[in-house]
Write a protein that holds these residues in place. Sequence first.
Motif, PDB file in Angstrom:
ATOM      1  N   HIS A   1     -40.429  16.827  44.938  1.00 23.08           N
ATOM      2  CA  HIS A   1     -39.441  17.743  44.370  1.00 23.08           C
ATOM      3  C   HIS A   1     -38.255  17.941  45.299  1.00 23.08           C
ATOM      4  CE1 HIS A   1     -37.778  21.261  42.289  1.00 23.08           C
ATOM      5  NE2 HIS A   1     -37.575  21.741  43.496  1.00 23.08           N
ATOM      6  N   THR A   2     -38.511  18.100  46.588  1.00 24.12           N
ATOM      7  CA  THR A   2     -37.416  18.359  47.533  1.00 24.12           C
ATOM      8  C   THR A   2     -36.413  17.225  47.527  1.00 24.12           C
ATOM      9  OG1 THR A   2     -38.819  19.734  48.956  1.00 24.12           O
ATOM     10  CG2 THR A   2     -36.854  18.770  49.954  1.00 24.12           C
ATOM     11  N   GLN A   3     -36.897  15.981  47.525  1.00 26.77           N
ATOM     12  CA  GLN A   3     -35.992  14.838  47.504  1.00 26.77           C
ATOM     13  C   GLN A   3     -35.224  14.788  46.183  1.00 26.77           C
ATOM     14  OE1 GLN A   3     -35.609  12.931  50.180  1.00 26.77           O
ATOM     15  NE2 GLN A   3     -37.285  13.815  51.357  1.00 26.77           N
ATOM     16  N   ALA A   4     -35.935  14.976  45.069  1.00 24.62           N
ATOM     17  CA  ALA A   4     -35.299  14.898  43.749  1.00 24.62           C
ATOM     18  C   ALA A   4     -34.253  15.984  43.569  1.00 24.62           C
ATOM     19  CB  ALA A   4     -36.357  14.991  42.651  1.00 24.62           C
ATOM     20  N   ARG A   5     -34.550  17.170  44.084  1.00 24.33           N
ATOM     21  CA  ARG A   5     -33.665  18.321  43.859  1.00 24.33           C
ATOM     22  C   ARG A   5     -32.478  18.351  44.819  1.00 24.33           C
ATOM     23  NH1 ARG A   5     -30.512  21.629  43.667  1.00 24.33           N
ATOM     24  NH2 ARG A   5     -30.623  23.853  43.134  1.00 24.33           N
ATOM     25  N   TYR A   6     -32.680  17.918  46.073  1.00 28.77           N
ATOM     26  CA  TYR A   6     -31.634  18.135  47.071  1.00 28.77           C
ATOM     27  C   TYR A   6     -31.039  16.851  47.672  1.00 28.77           C
ATOM     28  CZ  TYR A   6     -33.440  22.852  46.814  1.00 28.77           C
ATOM     29  OH  TYR A   6     -33.843  24.073  46.349  1.00 28.77           O
ATOM     30  N   ALA A   7     -31.845  15.805  47.848  1.00 30.31           N
ATOM     31  CA  ALA A   7     -31.335  14.606  48.507  1.00 30.31           C
ATOM     32  C   ALA A   7     -30.750  13.586  47.537  1.00 30.31           C
ATOM     33  CB  ALA A   7     -32.455  13.957  49.322  1.00 30.31           C
ATOM     34  N   LEU A   8     -31.249  13.540  46.309  1.00 28.98           N
ATOM     35  CA  LEU A   8     -30.894  12.442  45.418  1.00 28.98           C
ATOM     36  C   LEU A   8     -29.745  12.674  44.437  1.00 28.98           C
ATOM     37  CD1 LEU A   8     -34.382  10.925  44.487  1.00 28.98           C
ATOM     38  CD2 LEU A   8     -32.754  10.202  46.235  1.00 28.98           C
ATOM     39  N   PRO A   9     -29.400  13.901  44.076  1.00 28.53           N
ATOM     40  CA  PRO A   9     -28.377  14.061  43.027  1.00 28.53           C
ATOM     41  C   PRO A   9     -27.079  13.297  43.267  1.00 28.53           C
ATOM     42  CG  PRO A   9     -29.468  16.153  43.382  1.00 28.53           C
ATOM     43  CD  PRO A   9     -29.990  15.213  44.436  1.00 28.53           C
ATOM     44  N   LYS A  10     -26.501  13.357  44.456  1.00 26.12           N
ATOM     45  CA  LYS A  10     -25.239  12.663  44.717  1.00 26.12           C
ATOM     46  C   LYS A  10     -25.430  11.150  44.711  1.00 26.12           C
ATOM     47  CE  LYS A  10     -22.952  16.395  47.255  1.00 26.12           C
ATOM     48  NZ  LYS A  10     -22.317  16.808  48.537  1.00 26.12           N
ATOM     49  N   VAL A  11     -26.588  10.707  45.196  1.00 26.27           N
ATOM     50  CA  VAL A  11     -26.880   9.269  45.208  1.00 26.27           C
ATOM     51  C   VAL A  11     -27.028   8.755  43.783  1.00 26.27           C
ATOM     52  CG1 VAL A  11     -28.541   7.518  45.943  1.00 26.27           C
ATOM     53  CG2 VAL A  11     -27.982   9.423  47.464  1.00 26.27           C
TER      54      VAL A  11
ATOM     55  N   ALA B   1     -37.182  22.794  54.104  1.00 24.75           N
ATOM     56  CA  ALA B   1     -36.374  21.682  54.602  1.00 24.75           C
ATOM     57  C   ALA B   1     -34.911  22.110  54.665  1.00 24.75           C
ATOM     58  CB  ALA B   1     -36.528  20.474  53.684  1.00 24.75           C
ATOM     59  N   GLY B   2     -34.215  21.697  55.721  1.00 18.84           N
ATOM     60  CA  GLY B   2     -32.822  22.105  55.895  1.00 18.84           C
ATOM     61  C   GLY B   2     -31.949  21.713  54.720  1.00 18.84           C
ATOM     62  N   MET B   3     -32.223  20.567  54.100  1.00 15.66           N
ATOM     63  CA  MET B   3     -31.420  20.108  52.969  1.00 15.66           C
ATOM     64  C   MET B   3     -31.534  21.034  51.766  1.00 15.66           C
ATOM     65  SD  MET B   3     -33.792  16.938  51.564  1.00 15.66           S
ATOM     66  CE  MET B   3     -34.516  16.485  53.139  1.00 15.66           C
ATOM     67  N   ALA B   4     -32.577  21.886  51.742  1.00 14.95           N
ATOM     68  CA  ALA B   4     -32.823  22.747  50.585  1.00 14.95           C
ATOM     69  C   ALA B   4     -32.058  24.059  50.659  1.00 14.95           C
ATOM     70  CB  ALA B   4     -34.315  23.020  50.445  1.00 14.95           C
ATOM     71  N   PHE B   5     -31.312  24.270  51.746  1.00 17.53           N
ATOM     72  CA  PHE B   5     -30.526  25.503  51.845  1.00 17.53           C
ATOM     73  C   PHE B   5     -29.051  25.198  51.667  1.00 17.53           C
ATOM     74  CE2 PHE B   5     -28.077  28.770  53.999  1.00 17.53           C
ATOM     75  CZ  PHE B   5     -28.638  29.922  53.469  1.00 17.53           C
ATOM     76  N   ASP B   6     -28.431  25.928  50.759  1.00 16.00           N
ATOM     77  CA  ASP B   6     -27.005  25.780  50.470  1.00 16.00           C
ATOM     78  C   ASP B   6     -26.368  27.162  50.590  1.00 16.00           C
ATOM     79  OD1 ASP B   6     -24.465  25.587  49.319  1.00 16.00           O
ATOM     80  OD2 ASP B   6     -25.089  24.062  47.885  1.00 16.00           O
ATOM     81  N   SER B   7     -25.561  27.363  51.607  1.00 19.95           N
ATOM     82  CA  SER B   7     -24.991  28.698  51.861  1.00 19.95           C
ATOM     83  C   SER B   7     -24.129  29.186  50.703  1.00 19.95           C
ATOM     84  CB  SER B   7     -24.163  28.677  53.151  1.00 19.95           C
ATOM     85  OG  SER B   7     -23.113  27.719  53.065  1.00 19.95           O
ATOM     86  N   GLN B   8     -23.527  28.269  49.955  1.00 18.25           N
ATOM     87  CA  GLN B   8     -22.700  28.681  48.822  1.00 18.25           C
ATOM     88  C   GLN B   8     -23.538  29.145  47.637  1.00 18.25           C
ATOM     89  OE1 GLN B   8     -20.120  25.321  48.057  1.00 18.25           O
ATOM     90  NE2 GLN B   8     -18.643  25.973  49.617  1.00 18.25           N
ATOM     91  N   ARG B   9     -24.702  28.541  47.468  1.00 19.39           N
ATOM     92  CA  ARG B   9     -25.584  28.953  46.370  1.00 19.39           C
ATOM     93  C   ARG B   9     -26.541  30.070  46.775  1.00 19.39           C
ATOM     94  NH1 ARG B   9     -27.700  23.532  43.159  1.00 19.39           N
ATOM     95  NH2 ARG B   9     -25.663  22.804  42.432  1.00 19.39           N
ATOM     96  N   ASP B  10     -27.069  29.967  47.992  1.00 15.37           N
ATOM     97  CA  ASP B  10     -28.087  30.917  48.449  1.00 15.37           C
ATOM     98  C   ASP B  10     -27.433  32.098  49.152  1.00 15.37           C
ATOM     99  OD1 ASP B  10     -30.142  29.185  47.512  1.00 15.37           O
ATOM    100  OD2 ASP B  10     -29.923  27.980  49.328  1.00 15.37           O
ATOM    101  N   THR B  11     -26.572  32.778  48.432  1.00 16.15           N
ATOM    102  CA  THR B  11     -25.784  33.860  49.044  1.00 16.15           C
ATOM    103  C   THR B  11     -26.631  35.061  49.446  1.00 16.15           C
ATOM    104  OG1 THR B  11     -25.275  34.697  46.822  1.00 16.15           O
ATOM    105  CG2 THR B  11     -23.680  33.190  47.830  1.00 16.15           C
ATOM    106  N   GLY B  12     -27.825  35.175  48.867  1.00 17.11           N
ATOM    107  CA  GLY B  12     -28.681  36.308  49.202  1.00 17.11           C
ATOM    108  C   GLY B  12     -29.611  36.043  50.364  1.00 17.11           C
ATOM    109  N   LEU B  13     -29.402  34.908  51.036  1.00 15.35           N
ATOM    110  CA  LEU B  13     -30.267  34.532  52.147  1.00 15.35           C
ATOM    111  C   LEU B  13     -29.442  34.035  53.327  1.00 15.35           C
ATOM    112  CD1 LEU B  13     -32.985  32.527  50.159  1.00 15.35           C
ATOM    113  CD2 LEU B  13     -33.268  34.806  51.159  1.00 15.35           C
ATOM    114  N   ARG B  14     -30.092  33.986  54.484  1.00 14.15           N
ATOM    115  CA  ARG B  14     -29.478  33.415  55.662  1.00 14.15           C
ATOM    116  C   ARG B  14     -30.437  32.364  56.238  1.00 14.15           C
ATOM    117  NH1 ARG B  14     -26.333  35.790  53.317  1.00 14.15           N
ATOM    118  NH2 ARG B  14     -24.887  37.439  53.991  1.00 14.15           N
TER     119      ARG B  14
END
Length: 313
Positions: free
Chosen positions: A101-111, A244-257
Amino acid sequence: MNLHQLRFVREAVRQNFNLTDAAKALTTSQPGVSKSILELEQELGVDIFERHGKRLRGLTEPGRTVLQSVELIIREIESIQRIGKEFAAQDSGNLTIATTHTQARYALPKVVQAFAQQFPKVRISLLQGNPQQVAEMVLKDQSDLVIATEAIADIPGLISLPCYQWEHVLVVPPGHPLLQSASITLHDLAAYPLITYDSAFAGRSKIDCAFSDCGLQADVQLEAIDADVIKTYVECGLGIGIIAGMAFDSQRDTGLRAIPAGHLFGSNVSRIAFRRGAYLRSYVYTFIELLAPALTRDLIEQAMLGAAHRGDD
């Protein structure tokens, strides 16, 4: 002996020795499958299957050896068929990728997006599971490629190549005390409830080993296979997330650090693998290079040649 008989033997095993299900999968009749298998056994002079009455119960000892050859023959035939299809249509076909899931959701979309723009006639399928499950998909010819972490590095029958490195991050709500710490230690984390991946996913083994090596017991309150689920429960206040670091997006995850955690758990390597002896279509090489630019066609073919030579030793 003919190809239909070999396909019937393989499918009977895949369908847990149920000839009715095997016949349905091959869109033929159950009596026809049964008759063909019996004729093959008579020709070989050995029983391939153990039987109870008319029902198959398993493989005999010679049957297990026969099945290995059947798998090899059918794979080679399918490779020949794929070669013909590629030369007939260089820019169309199917590409099936088995991944977590992590690869499919975060690493692969742009590829996948870049690949689809380059090969609009290629149909892409994503299959998901844990590393062992997705590796099995490739070994069983259900997928062309598998993308996961180190867990797929040493699986027999696969050629596995490194794609990229990544590290874990801690995710906490704004204002969490750990945000004020200059250097977080495992002792600091051990004081908090943790939310992280299931043991089969995303470098979880390195997290467990890090605590164990320090003589600490991690207080894992919740496990999940999905980083989005982990982040949701962190926002609910259930604990500190490790993702995984790739799973955090500061623009989307505004409620987290996010807090880098590579110094605690080390780095991880995502890998791409394909079945040893597989025929890779031209656009598969392109997909791999889009994911990991260092993995050129020449490098991949060298790895395939090296694996073939090791198999001859």
